[in-house]
Design a protein around this motif. Sequence first.
Motif, PDB file in Angstrom:
ATOM      1  N   UNK A  62       0.813  -1.218   0.000  1.00  0.00           N
ATOM      2  CA  UNK A  62       0.000   0.000   0.000  1.00  0.00           C
ATOM      3  C   UNK A  62       0.847   1.270   0.000  1.00  0.00           C
ATOM      4  N   UNK A  96       0.636   4.042   1.559  1.00  0.00           N
ATOM      5  CA  UNK A  96       0.984   4.659   2.831  1.00  0.00           C
ATOM      6  C   UNK A  96       2.272   4.067   3.394  1.00  0.00           C
ATOM      7  N   UNK A  97       2.479   2.773   3.154  1.00  0.00           N
ATOM      8  CA  UNK A  97       3.707   2.152   3.618  1.00  0.00           C
ATOM      9  C   UNK A  97       4.902   2.704   2.841  1.00  0.00           C
ATOM     10  N   UNK A 111       5.002   5.667   1.529  1.00  0.00           N
ATOM     11  CA  UNK A 111       5.172   7.045   2.002  1.00  0.00           C
ATOM     12  C   UNK A 111       5.970   7.047   3.305  1.00  0.00           C
ATOM     13  N   UNK A 112       5.663   6.073   4.160  1.00  0.00           N
ATOM     14  CA  UNK A 112       6.345   5.972   5.444  1.00  0.00           C
ATOM     15  C   UNK A 112       7.850   5.791   5.237  1.00  0.00           C
ATOM     16  N   UNK A 113       8.227   4.860   4.353  1.00  0.00           N
ATOM     17  CA  UNK A 113       9.654   4.632   4.125  1.00  0.00           C
ATOM     18  C   UNK A 113      10.301   5.814   3.432  1.00  0.00           C
ATOM     19  N   UNK A 114       9.505   6.497   2.611  1.00  0.00           N
ATOM     20  CA  UNK A 114      10.026   7.707   1.983  1.00  0.00           C
ATOM     21  C   UNK A 114      10.336   8.766   3.053  1.00  0.00           C
ATOM     22  N   UNK A 115       9.463   8.852   4.049  1.00  0.00           N
ATOM     23  CA  UNK A 115       9.684   9.856   5.091  1.00  0.00           C
ATOM     24  C   UNK A 115      10.925   9.533   5.919  1.00  0.00           C
ATOM     25  N   UNK A 116      11.341   8.262   5.943  1.00  0.00           N
ATOM     26  CA  UNK A 116      12.591   7.916   6.635  1.00  0.00           C
ATOM     27  C   UNK A 116      13.793   8.120   5.727  1.00  0.00           C
ATOM     28  N   UNK A 117      13.551   8.583   4.506  1.00  0.00           N
ATOM     29  CA  UNK A 117      14.612   8.713   3.503  1.00  0.00           C
ATOM     30  C   UNK A 117      15.292   7.368   3.262  1.00  0.00           C
ATOM     31  N   UNK A 118      14.481   6.307   3.178  1.00  0.00           N
ATOM     32  CA  UNK A 118      15.027   4.975   2.923  1.00  0.00           C
ATOM     33  C   UNK A 118      15.477   4.886   1.469  1.00  0.00           C
ATOM     34  N   UNK A 136      16.599  -0.590   0.813  1.00  0.00           N
ATOM     35  CA  UNK A 136      15.882  -0.706   2.087  1.00  0.00           C
ATOM     36  C   UNK A 136      14.384  -0.876   1.854  1.00  0.00           C
ATOM     37  N   UNK A 142      12.952  -4.164   3.395  1.00  0.00           N
ATOM     38  CA  UNK A 142      12.186  -3.973   4.620  1.00  0.00           C
ATOM     39  C   UNK A 142      10.687  -3.845   4.372  1.00  0.00           C
ATOM     40  N   UNK A 143      10.320  -3.602   3.109  1.00  0.00           N
ATOM     41  CA  UNK A 143       8.899  -3.457   2.835  1.00  0.00           C
ATOM     42  C   UNK A 143       8.415  -4.423   1.746  1.00  0.00           C
ATOM     43  N   UNK A 161       8.967  -8.542   2.422  1.00  0.00           N
ATOM     44  CA  UNK A 161       8.082  -9.139   3.425  1.00  0.00           C
ATOM     45  C   UNK A 161       6.594  -8.934   3.132  1.00  0.00           C
TER      46      UNK A 161
END
Lengths: 259, 263
Positions: free
Chosen positions: A153, A155-156, A158-165, A169, A173-174, A177
């Motif tokens: 999804x 949002x997930x 977006x979340x990793x983007x906000x961590x600058x992954x 990664x 990590x996404x 899995x």
Amino acid sequence: MRLPRWVRANIQYLLIPFVLGLFLLLWETLIVVNRYPAFILPTPAQVAESFVEYWQNGIIPRHVSITLFEIGLGFSIAFVFASSVGYLLAKSPLLEKIVSPYLIATQAIPIVAIAPLIIIWINTGSAQNALIAALITFFPMLVNTIVGVRGVRDEYRALLRSYAANRWQVFMKLEVPAALPIFLGGVRVGVTLSVIGVIVAELMWADRGLGFLINFAQGHLDTPLLFATVATLSIMAIVLYLTVVLIEKIILRWRRNVQ
Amino acid sequence: MDNHTLIAIESVSKQYGHARDSVLALRDVSLNIRAGEFLSIIGASGCGKSTLLRMIGDLLAPSAGRIVVNGKSPDAARRARECGIVFQAPTLMEWRNIARNVELPLEVVGAPRAERQQRTRDLLDLIRLRDFAARYPGELSAGMQMQVSIARALAYRPTILLMDEPFGALDEITRERLGRELLEIWARTRVTIVFVTHSVPEAVRLSDRVAVMSPRPGRIERVIEIDLPRPRTPATRELPRYWELLREVRAVLGLNEEQNGVR
Ligand SMILES: Nc1ncnc2c1ncn2[C@@H]1O[C@H](COP(=O)(O)OP(=O)(O)OP(=O)(O)O)[C@@H](O)[C@H]1O
Ligand SMILES: [Mg+2]
């Protein structure tokens, strides 16, 4: 009358030998009543005898190892291509638009129809059988890879983007899995199809393997051996399938408490 | 831009799509968010609250105008990990247990293992969910999942916490409790919070200021100072000023008009 608790809890497992016993009894009765000769329908005892004999003299084990090798090779080829191509197609809708007509076309052609061609082109026993298996295994695994990766999804992401992954990664990590449950569903189907592919190829053209042994037994009207080979094949397929299910259970063990 | 402005939003517009089927989600929005403040954004559905929040976090780019986050462009701020984000859904990784979910941002940052674990323990203590460290998200209630999501957003000590209707899906009781706990966390960490909500009482109860938006195209109608004393307690709701402010926010939202009355 109430059955004890442990019987009720395990009823499906207890029924397996019971049904098997019933089936063997019917089989035996059928032969006794109709007096079939062994080459039409052997008795369970004759089959068992043949089974033990050919396992002990090393003939079945030799063919099993060849067939297993081809299944492993075919499955591995399909696995590598399906997961990598599937990932690329999931990430690039443009690429998918370009490639998918051809992929669908390969699915429209029955594999048995191209098998003779593969046999003409690649004339090295095991490799061609593995390739035929890989061809029918590839597609369902590819589709599951695409569906799995697409299912991640936004949002997930977006979340990793906000961590600058970085990309790696995000992948590790996404995407991996998150796609695994659906991907492993494809693997499960894939293993079964690999078995079918190898056996079909061996039946058509082979001087080794369980498919060949079936042909051989048929040619010599050795029906007990035929049955023994088919039994071996079934056991092998079931063991393979259960292995995949077990691996799946281990990888997805986080699901155990969730519902 | 004065020296305690942390986030400056300058004449920002956002248009989705192209040409004929384009939507103007935000038009000419300007807002200064101060360092350390708790700012709520409230407005009807579709007025562009999420869009604004996503632009601060660099999950979206503005079509026009400029955003400065802690002296940097949103992109540079994201790379410097200035913002932690909390969405309406907890967005936990269901294959990771609670501790490893909280740890995820630190893994991405590349923090050493010992430091990650220490920080995770501290964060789980902060939300009082230490006992659930080894559980999986599916085993937690929605409210607990949201707490974990907040703890995770705080993992690398961002300067800004962007929260998009974090309590929107929760029941009233849980919502109030998590609001109180959020204020505690805010007081302790001094993080700047930008908090999107649909609930007028929630916005007034929690915030230093409330930015009220109006829809089509989205604009900031007014920014209301919430001059209620801190710490905010249940007694705050007994203050006449609380009710005045509620009425004020409702008035800007157009909720006080006669025709909206129900007999
Ligand atoms: N990806 C998108 N593509 C096109 N239009 C969009 C997109 N995202 C939002 N919009 C439009 O932009 C406007 C603002 O959307 P936004 O999600 O920011 O509103 P919101 O205030 O967060 O609403 P809600 O309270 O329902 O979450 C809406 O009219 C919406 O239809
Ligand atoms: Mg929204």
